[in-house]
Design a protein around this motif. Structure first.
Motif, PDB file in Angstrom:
ATOM      1  N   GLN A  91       0.832  -1.198   0.000  1.00 48.32           N
ATOM      2  CA  GLN A  91       0.000   0.000   0.000  1.00 48.32           C
ATOM      3  C   GLN A  91       0.867   1.250   0.000  1.00 48.32           C
ATOM      4  OE1 GLN A  91      -2.660  -0.386   3.407  1.00 48.32           O
ATOM      5  NE2 GLN A  91      -4.261  -1.219   2.093  1.00 48.32           N
ATOM      6  N   ARG A  92       0.296   2.335  -0.526  1.00 52.45           N
ATOM      7  CA  ARG A  92       0.993   3.608  -0.482  1.00 52.45           C
ATOM      8  C   ARG A  92       1.118   4.034   0.977  1.00 52.45           C
ATOM      9  NH1 ARG A  92      -0.737   8.225  -4.714  1.00 52.45           N
ATOM     10  NH2 ARG A  92      -0.484   6.358  -6.023  1.00 52.45           N
ATOM     11  N   GLU A  93       2.302   4.532   1.335  1.00 53.07           N
ATOM     12  CA  GLU A  93       2.540   4.928   2.721  1.00 53.07           C
ATOM     13  C   GLU A  93       3.154   6.319   2.778  1.00 53.07           C
ATOM     14  OE1 GLU A  93       5.367   2.335   4.624  1.00 53.07           O
ATOM     15  OE2 GLU A  93       6.944   2.769   3.178  1.00 53.07           O
ATOM     16  N   LEU A  94       2.887   7.003   3.874  1.00 52.99           N
ATOM     17  CA  LEU A  94       3.474   8.317   4.092  1.00 52.99           C
ATOM     18  C   LEU A  94       4.955   8.174   4.388  1.00 52.99           C
ATOM     19  CD1 LEU A  94       3.215  11.410   4.645  1.00 52.99           C
ATOM     20  CD2 LEU A  94       2.808  10.779   7.029  1.00 52.99           C
ATOM     21  N   VAL A  95       5.765   9.002   3.742  1.00 56.58           N
ATOM     22  CA  VAL A  95       7.190   9.059   4.026  1.00 56.58           C
ATOM     23  C   VAL A  95       7.488  10.253   4.920  1.00 56.58           C
ATOM     24  CG1 VAL A  95       9.490   9.318   3.031  1.00 56.58           C
ATOM     25  CG2 VAL A  95       7.761   7.955   1.837  1.00 56.58           C
ATOM     26  N   ALA A  96       7.023  11.426   4.505  1.00 56.08           N
ATOM     27  CA  ALA A  96       7.265  12.643   5.263  1.00 56.08           C
ATOM     28  C   ALA A  96       6.288  13.712   4.820  1.00 56.08           C
ATOM     29  CB  ALA A  96       8.696  13.129   5.071  1.00 56.08           C
ATOM     30  N   SER A  97       6.003  14.632   5.736  1.00 54.40           N
ATOM     31  CA  SER A  97       5.132  15.753   5.395  1.00 54.40           C
ATOM     32  C   SER A  97       5.636  17.001   6.091  1.00 54.40           C
ATOM     33  CB  SER A  97       3.683  15.467   5.779  1.00 54.40           C
ATOM     34  OG  SER A  97       3.551  15.358   7.186  1.00 54.40           O
ATOM     35  N   ILE A  98       5.196  18.159   5.572  1.00 50.59           N
ATOM     36  CA  ILE A  98       5.615  19.434   6.141  1.00 50.59           C
ATOM     37  C   ILE A  98       4.489  20.441   5.944  1.00 50.59           C
ATOM     38  CG2 ILE A  98       6.788  20.070   3.977  1.00 50.59           C
ATOM     39  CD1 ILE A  98       8.866  21.565   5.744  1.00 50.59           C
ATOM     40  N   THR A  99       4.204  21.198   6.991  1.00 54.24           N
ATOM     41  CA  THR A  99       3.171  22.213   6.896  1.00 54.24           C
ATOM     42  C   THR A  99       3.764  23.527   6.372  1.00 54.24           C
ATOM     43  OG1 THR A  99       3.512  23.077   9.123  1.00 54.24           O
ATOM     44  CG2 THR A  99       2.034  21.184   8.889  1.00 54.24           C
ATOM     45  N   SER A 100       2.908  24.478   6.092  1.00 59.32           N
ATOM     46  CA  SER A 100       3.387  25.771   5.609  1.00 59.32           C
ATOM     47  C   SER A 100       4.222  26.475   6.667  1.00 59.32           C
ATOM     48  CB  SER A 100       2.212  26.652   5.198  1.00 59.32           C
ATOM     49  OG  SER A 100       1.314  26.819   6.286  1.00 59.32           O
ATOM     50  N   GLY A 101       4.000  26.130   7.916  1.00 62.17           N
ATOM     51  CA  GLY A 101       4.786  26.718   8.994  1.00 62.17           C
ATOM     52  C   GLY A 101       6.081  25.989   9.285  1.00 62.17           C
ATOM     53  N   GLY A 102       6.293  24.868   8.582  1.00 71.72           N
ATOM     54  CA  GLY A 102       7.561  24.157   8.737  1.00 71.72           C
ATOM     55  C   GLY A 102       7.523  22.962   9.683  1.00 71.72           C
ATOM     56  N   THR A 103       6.369  22.615  10.200  1.00 72.21           N
ATOM     57  CA  THR A 103       6.280  21.442  11.068  1.00 72.21           C
ATOM     58  C   THR A 103       6.381  20.181  10.217  1.00 72.21           C
ATOM     59  OG1 THR A 103       4.884  22.598  12.653  1.00 72.21           O
ATOM     60  CG2 THR A 103       4.867  20.197  12.725  1.00 72.21           C
ATOM     61  N   THR A 104       7.288  19.296  10.608  1.00 70.19           N
ATOM     62  CA  THR A 104       7.541  18.093   9.824  1.00 70.19           C
ATOM     63  C   THR A 104       7.066  16.841  10.549  1.00 70.19           C
ATOM     64  OG1 THR A 104       9.781  17.921  10.731  1.00 70.19           O
ATOM     65  CG2 THR A 104       9.518  19.115   8.660  1.00 70.19           C
ATOM     66  N   ASN A 105       6.841  15.812   9.754  1.00 71.49           N
ATOM     67  CA  ASN A 105       6.445  14.511  10.277  1.00 71.49           C
ATOM     68  C   ASN A 105       7.090  13.456   9.389  1.00 71.49           C
ATOM     69  OD1 ASN A 105       4.930  12.567  11.811  1.00 71.49           O
ATOM     70  ND2 ASN A 105       3.550  12.368  10.064  1.00 71.49           N
ATOM     71  N   TYR A 106       7.674  12.416  10.012  1.00 76.67           N
ATOM     72  CA  TYR A 106       8.378  11.381   9.263  1.00 76.67           C
ATOM     73  C   TYR A 106       7.891   9.995   9.655  1.00 76.67           C
ATOM     74  CZ  TYR A 106      11.859  14.974   8.119  1.00 76.67           C
ATOM     75  OH  TYR A 106      12.505  16.108   7.661  1.00 76.67           O
ATOM     76  N   ALA A 107       7.911   9.099   8.691  1.00 76.69           N
ATOM     77  CA  ALA A 107       7.705   7.695   9.007  1.00 76.69           C
ATOM     78  C   ALA A 107       8.891   7.210   9.827  1.00 76.69           C
ATOM     79  CB  ALA A 107       7.596   6.880   7.723  1.00 76.69           C
ATOM     80  N   ASP A 108       8.648   6.303  10.752  1.00 75.81           N
ATOM     81  CA  ASP A 108       9.729   5.800  11.599  1.00 75.81           C
ATOM     82  C   ASP A 108      10.857   5.200  10.768  1.00 75.81           C
ATOM     83  OD1 ASP A 108       7.569   4.597  14.303  1.00 75.81           O
ATOM     84  OD2 ASP A 108       8.418   6.571  13.890  1.00 75.81           O
TER      85      ASP A 108
END
Length: 121
Positions: free
Chosen positions: A44-61
């Protein structure tokens, strides 16, 4: 109305690096979250990383400490620097963006066409 175009995929040896870039264009009022997903064959498609317009990031473990996501709000671009690549990182990588096309628009998610990343010796 909105197009996302990725670039930078390719073949790299284990331990190597690649940088993916994605540019959004078209009728854009604002972009909130931008991200990178990947899909390996049979998975399945999975999230690798994301970033908001304010610069908050999120990463897959699985990529923490190896991948870095960044964006240029003025240019509507998002990049993914991938270091210490492993064979299990092999996949088609897709960028996406949550875009408002008008001030009254609640926003929609748009996707790029994908770029292949292959990690192999």
């Amino acid at each position: 109305q909105v197009q996302l175009v990725e670039s930078g995929g390719g073949l790299v040896q284990p331990g190597g690096s690649l940088r993916l870039s994605c540019a959004a264009s078209g009728s854009i009022f604002s972009i909130n979250r931008m991200g990178w997903y990947r899909q390996a064959p049979g998975k399945q498609r999975e999230l690798v990383a994301s970033i908001t317009s304010g610069g908050t990031t999120n990463y897959a473990d699985s990529v923490k400490g190896r991948f870095t996501i960044s964006r240029d709000n003025a240019k509507n671009t998002v990049s993914l620097q991938m270091n210490s690549l492993k064979p299990e990182d092999t996949a088609v990588y897709y960028c996406n963006a949550d875009v408002r096309t008008r001030i009254w628009d609640a926003g929609s998610r748009y996707w790029g066409q994908g770029t292949q990343v292959t990690v192999s010796s």
